[in-house]
Design a protein around this motif. Structure first.
Motif, PDB file in Angstrom:
ATOM      1  N   ASP A 249      48.843  31.376  33.157  1.00  0.00           N
ATOM      2  CA  ASP A 249      48.331  31.202  34.512  1.00  0.00           C
ATOM      3  C   ASP A 249      47.918  32.522  35.159  1.00  0.00           C
ATOM      4  O   ASP A 249      48.187  32.760  36.333  1.00  0.00           O
ATOM      5  N   ILE A 250      47.255  33.379  34.413  1.00  0.00           N
ATOM      6  CA  ILE A 250      46.774  34.629  34.984  1.00  0.00           C
ATOM      7  C   ILE A 250      45.719  34.340  36.049  1.00  0.00           C
ATOM      8  O   ILE A 250      44.942  33.394  35.940  1.00  0.00           O
ATOM      9  N   ASN A 251      45.698  35.150  37.089  1.00  0.00           N
ATOM     10  CA  ASN A 251      44.695  35.009  38.145  1.00  0.00           C
ATOM     11  C   ASN A 251      44.580  36.366  38.848  1.00  0.00           C
ATOM     12  O   ASN A 251      45.352  36.678  39.745  1.00  0.00           O
ATOM     13  N   THR A 252      43.638  37.179  38.409  1.00  0.00           N
ATOM     14  CA  THR A 252      43.504  38.529  38.938  1.00  0.00           C
ATOM     15  C   THR A 252      42.060  38.813  39.332  1.00  0.00           C
ATOM     16  O   THR A 252      41.126  38.230  38.787  1.00  0.00           O
ATOM     17  N   VAL A 253      41.909  39.733  40.269  1.00  0.00           N
ATOM     18  CA  VAL A 253      40.593  40.199  40.683  1.00  0.00           C
ATOM     19  C   VAL A 253      40.601  41.720  40.645  1.00  0.00           C
ATOM     20  O   VAL A 253      41.526  42.358  41.148  1.00  0.00           O
ATOM     21  N   SER A 254      39.587  42.311  40.020  1.00  0.00           N
ATOM     22  CA  SER A 254      39.474  43.763  39.972  1.00  0.00           C
ATOM     23  C   SER A 254      38.060  44.167  40.385  1.00  0.00           C
ATOM     24  O   SER A 254      37.112  43.387  40.245  1.00  0.00           O
TER      25      SER A 254
ATOM     26  N   SER B  63      23.362  41.594  38.082  1.00  0.00           N
ATOM     27  CA  SER B  63      23.721  40.843  36.881  1.00  0.00           C
ATOM     28  C   SER B  63      24.983  40.040  37.154  1.00  0.00           C
ATOM     29  O   SER B  63      25.746  40.349  38.081  1.00  0.00           O
ATOM     30  N   ALA B  64      25.179  39.014  36.350  1.00  0.00           N
ATOM     31  CA  ALA B  64      26.384  38.190  36.457  1.00  0.00           C
ATOM     32  C   ALA B  64      26.644  37.544  35.104  1.00  0.00           C
ATOM     33  O   ALA B  64      25.710  37.303  34.336  1.00  0.00           O
ATOM     34  N   GLU B  65      27.896  37.297  34.823  1.00  0.00           N
ATOM     35  CA  GLU B  65      28.230  36.636  33.566  1.00  0.00           C
ATOM     36  C   GLU B  65      29.531  35.857  33.730  1.00  0.00           C
ATOM     37  O   GLU B  65      30.366  36.173  34.572  1.00  0.00           O
ATOM     38  N   VAL B  66      29.662  34.805  32.929  1.00  0.00           N
ATOM     39  CA  VAL B  66      30.889  34.040  32.845  1.00  0.00           C
ATOM     40  C   VAL B  66      31.197  33.862  31.365  1.00  0.00           C
ATOM     41  O   VAL B  66      30.285  33.646  30.563  1.00  0.00           O
ATOM     42  N   ARG B  67      32.464  33.974  31.000  1.00  0.00           N
ATOM     43  CA  ARG B  67      32.842  33.764  29.602  1.00  0.00           C
ATOM     44  C   ARG B  67      34.250  33.182  29.531  1.00  0.00           C
ATOM     45  O   ARG B  67      35.068  33.369  30.431  1.00  0.00           O
ATOM     46  N   LYS B  68      34.504  32.449  28.450  1.00  0.00           N
ATOM     47  CA  LYS B  68      35.823  31.867  28.197  1.00  0.00           C
ATOM     48  C   LYS B  68      36.199  32.133  26.749  1.00  0.00           C
ATOM     49  O   LYS B  68      35.372  31.970  25.851  1.00  0.00           O
TER      50      LYS B  68
ATOM     51  N   LEU C  73      26.797  50.576  43.691  1.00  0.00           N
ATOM     52  CA  LEU C  73      27.049  49.250  43.126  1.00  0.00           C
ATOM     53  C   LEU C  73      28.522  48.875  43.219  1.00  0.00           C
ATOM     54  O   LEU C  73      29.413  49.736  43.192  1.00  0.00           O
ATOM     55  N   THR C  74      28.756  47.568  43.283  1.00  0.00           N
ATOM     56  CA  THR C  74      30.111  47.022  43.221  1.00  0.00           C
ATOM     57  C   THR C  74      30.133  45.886  42.205  1.00  0.00           C
ATOM     58  O   THR C  74      29.330  44.945  42.306  1.00  0.00           O
ATOM     59  N   ALA C  75      31.020  45.997  41.236  1.00  0.00           N
ATOM     60  CA  ALA C  75      31.189  44.946  40.224  1.00  0.00           C
ATOM     61  C   ALA C  75      32.547  44.298  40.442  1.00  0.00           C
ATOM     62  O   ALA C  75      33.583  44.973  40.402  1.00  0.00           O
ATOM     63  N   THR C  76      32.554  43.008  40.682  1.00  0.00           N
ATOM     64  CA  THR C  76      33.795  42.267  40.919  1.00  0.00           C
ATOM     65  C   THR C  76      34.072  41.354  39.728  1.00  0.00           C
ATOM     66  O   THR C  76      33.202  40.575  39.330  1.00  0.00           O
ATOM     67  N   THR C  77      35.265  41.460  39.182  1.00  0.00           N
ATOM     68  CA  THR C  77      35.643  40.663  38.010  1.00  0.00           C
ATOM     69  C   THR C  77      36.876  39.843  38.331  1.00  0.00           C
ATOM     70  O   THR C  77      37.876  40.369  38.839  1.00  0.00           O
ATOM     71  N   ARG C  78      36.790  38.571  38.017  1.00  0.00           N
ATOM     72  CA  ARG C  78      37.947  37.687  38.172  1.00  0.00           C
ATOM     73  C   ARG C  78      38.329  37.132  36.816  1.00  0.00           C
ATOM     74  O   ARG C  78      37.468  36.667  36.059  1.00  0.00           O
ATOM     75  N   VAL C  79      39.615  37.179  36.507  1.00  0.00           N
ATOM     76  CA  VAL C  79      40.149  36.618  35.261  1.00  0.00           C
ATOM     77  C   VAL C  79      41.183  35.564  35.633  1.00  0.00           C
ATOM     78  O   VAL C  79      42.084  35.819  36.442  1.00  0.00           O
TER      79      VAL C  79
ATOM     80  N   TRP D 104      41.599  32.205  28.547  1.00  0.00           N
ATOM     81  CA  TRP D 104      41.265  32.920  29.775  1.00  0.00           C
ATOM     82  C   TRP D 104      39.776  32.865  30.025  1.00  0.00           C
ATOM     83  O   TRP D 104      38.965  32.892  29.090  1.00  0.00           O
ATOM     84  N   LYS D 105      39.422  32.784  31.305  1.00  0.00           N
ATOM     85  CA  LYS D 105      38.028  32.843  31.736  1.00  0.00           C
ATOM     86  C   LYS D 105      37.821  34.129  32.530  1.00  0.00           C
ATOM     87  O   LYS D 105      38.687  34.549  33.292  1.00  0.00           O
ATOM     88  N   ARG D 106      36.667  34.724  32.328  1.00  0.00           N
ATOM     89  CA  ARG D 106      36.340  35.941  33.083  1.00  0.00           C
ATOM     90  C   ARG D 106      34.945  35.806  33.676  1.00  0.00           C
ATOM     91  O   ARG D 106      34.007  35.389  32.996  1.00  0.00           O
ATOM     92  N   ALA D 107      34.812  36.179  34.924  1.00  0.00           N
ATOM     93  CA  ALA D 107      33.515  36.172  35.595  1.00  0.00           C
ATOM     94  C   ALA D 107      33.299  37.525  36.253  1.00  0.00           C
ATOM     95  O   ALA D 107      34.180  38.054  36.917  1.00  0.00           O
ATOM     96  N   THR D 108      32.119  38.077  36.047  1.00  0.00           N
ATOM     97  CA  THR D 108      31.778  39.375  36.629  1.00  0.00           C
ATOM     98  C   THR D 108      30.433  39.278  37.328  1.00  0.00           C
ATOM     99  O   THR D 108      29.483  38.708  36.779  1.00  0.00           O
ATOM    100  N   ILE D 109      30.358  39.819  38.515  1.00  0.00           N
ATOM    101  CA  ILE D 109      29.103  39.869  39.235  1.00  0.00           C
ATOM    102  C   ILE D 109      28.901  41.297  39.732  1.00  0.00           C
ATOM    103  O   ILE D 109      29.816  41.914  40.269  1.00  0.00           O
TER     104      ILE D 109
END
Length: 370
Positions: free
Chosen positions: A37-42, A108-113, A68-74, A92-97
């Motif tokens: 149940d990880i849930n982090t934002v960096s 740019s933006a990406e989503v991956r699992k 620039l600001t890159a926000t990543t959520r896992v 785990w899923k990761r999304a970066t914008i």
């Protein structure tokens, strides 16, 4: 009196040795694992960056000196079929914008699992639902048992070794060897530094508006090249990646253009903010005492228990008294340690508090994919 000493030595020795064994054989595999149940934002930031931006309703253009600001959520996908209590695999899923700060335009933006081995951090297959998506509607999914995103994607293994590892590069879509580059202190923590440089590598050939690359032609065929120098700071006992710095270079080259003579479409450095690094360090500090209890403490208990048992056995052989009391103390000490340590380990199991049977669907966050 000597009988009591023998009984005490054997009882305490049995208690310590049994507790060490249970911690090593039961608690370690139960607790030393990636959480479901990880849930982090960096957040990463960069200044003075050159990049292509896409103004609303206008043609893409290269701009310089951007911030620039890159926000990543896992987050963990608890609804994935691979996720089981005390299982060996998590998802785990990761999304970066990535946005430029002035106009909040998305670069740019990406989503991956990915499915991960909970102890090594390596991507594993088969993984139903594994994918990555960098353009809306163009999702790449796993094919049968093929490993789509091999290598390390998020973390390093527990007890990270000072050697080369395979780190998955999300632009190349393949793992790249990352080298151990030394040790250093990070906010008081001893960490390992891993680094590598990916030389300019061709990604693909396509047509772009001539205005983007300084040509009067309406359309120009170009090849996109990508290179990066990446540095990761890793806490070795947990394998947590605490800090990331990437110096990224992407260039569009027309036919006949040499390296550096093309049009830069991204040139700059992105680095985790101090706030994100501090949050990572604080989380590791919370986990280290738990890890100590299942790594170092078992060795200490086994050594101490062995010494106490040896002393008790020597006294028993020399005096030839207290055999019954010593044997009883031995059994009681071992049973008591096993029961207590086993119970505490089970109560500390992070999977025990998750209701995985009643998960309807994974969380549906707005990843910002445009």
């Amino acid at each position: 009196m000597r009988t009591a000493v023998v009984a005490a030595l054997l009882g305490l020795g049995a208690f310590a040795a049994a507790a060490g064994l249970v911690l090593q054989l039961h608690a370690y595999p139960l607790l030393a694992k990636l959480q479901h149940d990880i849930n982090t934002v960096s957040v990463s930031e960069g200044e003075g960056v050159t990049a292509v931006v896409y103004p609303p309703g206008g043609a893409p253009e290269v701009r310089h000196g951007l911030r620039l600001t890159a926000t990543t959520r896992v987050e963990g996908d608890l609804a994935a079929p691979e996720v089981q209590a005390n299982g060996d695999v998590t998802v785990w899923k990761r999304a970066t914008i990535v946005k430029e700060d002035a106009e909040k335009l998305v670069l740019s933006a990406e989503v991956r699992k990915v499915c991960l081995d909970r102890r090594t951090g390596e991507a594993v297959a088969p993984c139903r639902g594994e994918f990555y998506e960098t353009e809306q509607g163009k999702r790449v999914t796993a094919d049968d048992r093929r490993l789509l995103q091999p290598g390390l994607n998020f973390v390093f293994p527990f007890d990270t070794e000072r050697r080369d590892h395979r780190w998955y590069d999300t632009v190349l879509n393949r793992p790249v060897t990352i080298h151990f580059a030394g040790e250093q202190l990070l906010q008081g923590l001893d960490v390992y530094r891993f680094a590598h440089t990916v030389p300019p590598t061709a990604l693909g050939r396509f047509a772009v508006p001539g205005s983007l690359v300084g040509s009067p032609e309406p359309s120009v065929n170009v090849t996109q090249y990508y290179g990066v120098t990446r540095t990761l700071l890793v806490e070795p006992r947990t394998g947590a990646v605490l800090s990331v710095r990437e110096d990224i270079r992407q260039e569009l080259r027309a036919d006949g253009q040499a390296e550096g003579a093309g049009t830069p479409v991204f040139a700059g450095e992105l680095q985790l903010t101090n706030a994100s690094v501090t949050a990572n360090v604080d989380q590791v500090r919370k986990n280290l005492p738990k890890l100590f209890a299942i790594t170092v403490l078992p060795v200490v208990l086994l050594v101490a228990g062995g010494a106490l048992l040896a002393a008790g056995i020597v006294l028993l052989l020399v005096r030839r008294r207290g055999l019954v009391a010593g044997s009883l103390a031995l059994v009681i000490g071992a049973c008591l340690a096993g029961a207590i340590t086993y119970g505490v380990a089970d109560a500390s199991d992070p999977d025990g508090s998750l209701d995985l049977k009643n998960v309807v669907s994974s969380s549906n966050v707005d990843y910002g994919l445009r």
